[in-house]
Design an enzyme around this catalytic site. Structure first.
Site, PDB file in Angstrom:
ATOM      1  N   ASP A 130       0.798  -1.232   0.000  1.00 56.92           N
ATOM      2  CA  ASP A 130       0.000   0.000   0.000  1.00 56.92           C
ATOM      3  C   ASP A 130       0.824   1.272   0.000  1.00 56.92           C
ATOM      4  OD1 ASP A 130       0.687  -0.629   2.813  1.00 56.92           O
ATOM      5  OD2 ASP A 130      -0.516   1.144   3.258  1.00 56.92           O
ATOM      6  N   ASP A 163       5.472   0.271   3.559  1.00 53.80           N
ATOM      7  CA  ASP A 163       5.740  -0.965   4.298  1.00 53.80           C
ATOM      8  C   ASP A 163       5.559  -2.163   3.365  1.00 53.80           C
ATOM      9  OD1 ASP A 163       2.981  -1.302   4.050  1.00 53.80           O
ATOM     10  OD2 ASP A 163       2.572  -0.469   6.032  1.00 53.80           O
ATOM     11  N   TYR A 202      -6.075   0.639   8.733  1.00 52.28           N
ATOM     12  CA  TYR A 202      -7.120   0.940   7.749  1.00 52.28           C
ATOM     13  C   TYR A 202      -8.486   0.550   8.299  1.00 52.28           C
ATOM     14  CZ  TYR A 202      -3.443   1.971   4.411  1.00 52.28           C
ATOM     15  OH  TYR A 202      -2.359   2.538   3.772  1.00 52.28           O
ATOM     16  N   GLU A 247       5.465   9.856   3.402  1.00 52.44           N
ATOM     17  CA  GLU A 247       5.150   8.511   2.923  1.00 52.44           C
ATOM     18  C   GLU A 247       4.264   8.569   1.675  1.00 52.44           C
ATOM     19  OE1 GLU A 247       4.019   4.124   4.701  1.00 52.44           O
ATOM     20  OE2 GLU A 247       3.359   5.898   5.815  1.00 52.44           O
TER      21      GLU A 247
END
Length: 497
Positions: free
Chosen positions: A79, A82, A231, A476
């Site tokens: 995603d 990571d 999430y 990120e």
């Protein structure tokens, strides 16, 4: 009829917004930005990489995902920075990539095959996740709590590759509804180029939607700490059920899905005004999608979705009576929280998609306001505001920095991304352990690998940005930031002279 504000007056407001940032004469190569925004997805691939993968520092990873559970879950996308494969944001990413191709593919030129390949990489994985085991939908690979305790290249990772699913007993209507939407939207992308694959996707979409609707519940409740707080489905699952049904109607033309929308719309939030669109909350996106049916085909019962789409758009446009959004001094749409760019790119996409639907039917946005301040916002006004957001991302901002890695002369060097921040397996074939990797996280050196096309979380409410790998809220990247931007960049690449 209420008096209308002149279009010239409103355009002065938009022009003022366009002048917030320095360098008003800046021109960007949108085609180059489009190409790079798609290459980014090749850097996020999990599984066996194809020979033509254009992120040369990446290698195969996650080749045994699902094996210990006797299921093939190889492939898909990581995603963000990571090594977890989260089903909800991956499905949303795939839906938005597909929508980008469907609405703006004609502007993609030579990048259209690459955009289709990005859709297919996500759709292939979701298809496996949806059909591998009857009565189950696989929604995640890897325990994020364990993954986040390490800083490892995906090619090295040795943290548990646990597999999580939703079932009748552990429902997940939110993630299943989004997966149905992704499969349905993707089926349309391949309808002409690969009809058999398209049919498989649509059939699976219908099955997953039936599963989502028949066994209602949130995956946040069923899987708790394995998906939260990463999430969580904060908006619940009603939005995904309506979103999924809307995409299935568009993909299949089956009237039963429109009947479902009409029967359940009010219960699922059709009468509410909403002001953000994201991997979690699909309500505004659904309204814009359904408004197309009203604007182009005058489908009964969809007038409400056009009215609420207008309300959302009016909330974004400075100078209208309904304006309630926040912009930075430099002109970037801003929403409190982490990774603001995800809201910028989704809003930008919706403005352009809605402008397209309005233009095709000769309609405008009605912002009300009464008296001399009653307004109608034109499709051209929406395009101008969307362009301002895209240009800010690409470098027309107070910092003079592109927030797309690898685009322009100046861009962030310290993206919060495991693979990009560490030597590639080609440069350093030996394994870099879980703990040893943190030396790269905390290093002040630039990332050794350029994560081409990645759009980062972006600056704060005052246009300030810290190019710091440890500042994940700003540094990120994420697939769901890029996916809607693909469509926006395609539009400007194809229409800007």
């Amino acid at each position: 009829m209420e008096p209308k504000r002149s279009s010239g007056g409103l355009r002065l407001v938009v022009l003022h917004l366009l002048l917030f940032a320095p360098g008003s004469a800046t021109a960007f190569n949108y085609a180059d930005a489009l190409a790079k925004s798609i290459i980014f997805f090749e850097g996020q691939r999990s599984g066996k990489l194809p020979p033509g993968n254009r992120m040369p520092w990446r290698a195969d990873s996650g080749l045994n995902d699902g094996a210990q559970y006797n299921v093939d879950l190889v492939g898909g996308y990581y995603d963000a920075g990571d090594n977890v494969k989260f089903g909800l944001p991956m499905a949303f990413t795939t839906t938005m990539l597909a929508w980008s191709v469907l609405d703006f593919g004609k502007f993609m030129g030579a990048e259209l095959p690459n955009a289709r390949a990005a859709v297919r990489w996500g759709a292939d994985y979701l298809l496996k996740a949806a059909t591998a085991t009857p009565g189950a939908l696989y929604v995640q690979v890897a325990d994020p709590n364990q993954d986040h305790r390490c800083w490892e290249r995906p090619e090295d990772m040795d943290t548990p590759r646990s597999v999580y699913s939703v079932t009748a007993d552990k429902p997940g209507s939110d993630v299943a509804g989004e997966t149905a939407a992704a499969l349905a939207a993707s089926s349309m992308v391949f309808r002409r180029t690969d009809p058999a694959y398209s049919s498989r996707l649509l059939h699976a979409a219908m099955q997953v939607f039936d599963f989502a609707d028949r066994h209602r519940g949130s995956y946040s409740d069923s899987l708790s700490s394995f998906v939260c707080p990463f999430y969580c489905s904060y908006s619940g699952y009603h939005d995904e059920l309506l979103w999924g049904a809307s995409w299935l109607h568009r993909a299949s033309k089956n009237v039963s899905f429109m009947s479902y929308v009409q029967a359940n719309g009010m219960q699922f939030g059709a009468g509410d005004d909403d002001y953000s669109f994201s991997w979690d909350d699909k309500r505004v996106g659904t309204k814009v999608l359904l408004s197309k049916g009203f604007l182009r085909n005058r489908l009964q019962g969809l007038e409400l979705y056009k009215a609420h789409s207008d309300s959302y758009i009016c909330s974004l446009v400075p100078g209208t009576a309904s304006f309630q959004s926040q912009y930075t001094p430099g002109g970037l749409l801003y929403k409190e929280g982490e990774s603001n760019m995800q809201y910028v790119t989704t809003a930008t996409f919706l403005m352009l998609a809605y402008a397209k639907y309005l233009r095709s039917s000769g309609a405008t946005v009605s912002c009300g306001g009464g008296g001399a301040r009653g307004e109608e916002v034109s499709p051209a006004d929406l395009v101008a505001l969307a362009k301002r957001q895209v240009d800010y991302i690409l470098g027309k901002n107070p910092a003079g920095m592109s927030y797309m890695v690898g685009f322009g002369c100046r861009y962030p060097q310290h993206a919060h991304h495991r693979g990009a921040s560490m030597p590639s397996v080609r440069a350093h074939p030996g394994r870099i352990s879980c703990d040893a990797g943190f030396g790269y996280l905390h290093s002040g050196a630039p990332n050794p690998n350029v994560l081409v096309g990645a759009v980062l979380g972006g600056p704060d409410s005052r246009d300030a940005f810290a190019d710091d790998r440890g500042n994940f809220a700003q540094s990120e990247p994420a697939t769901y930031i890029n996916a809607p931007l693909v469509g926006a960049l395609a539009y400007f690449a194809g229409t800007t002279k």
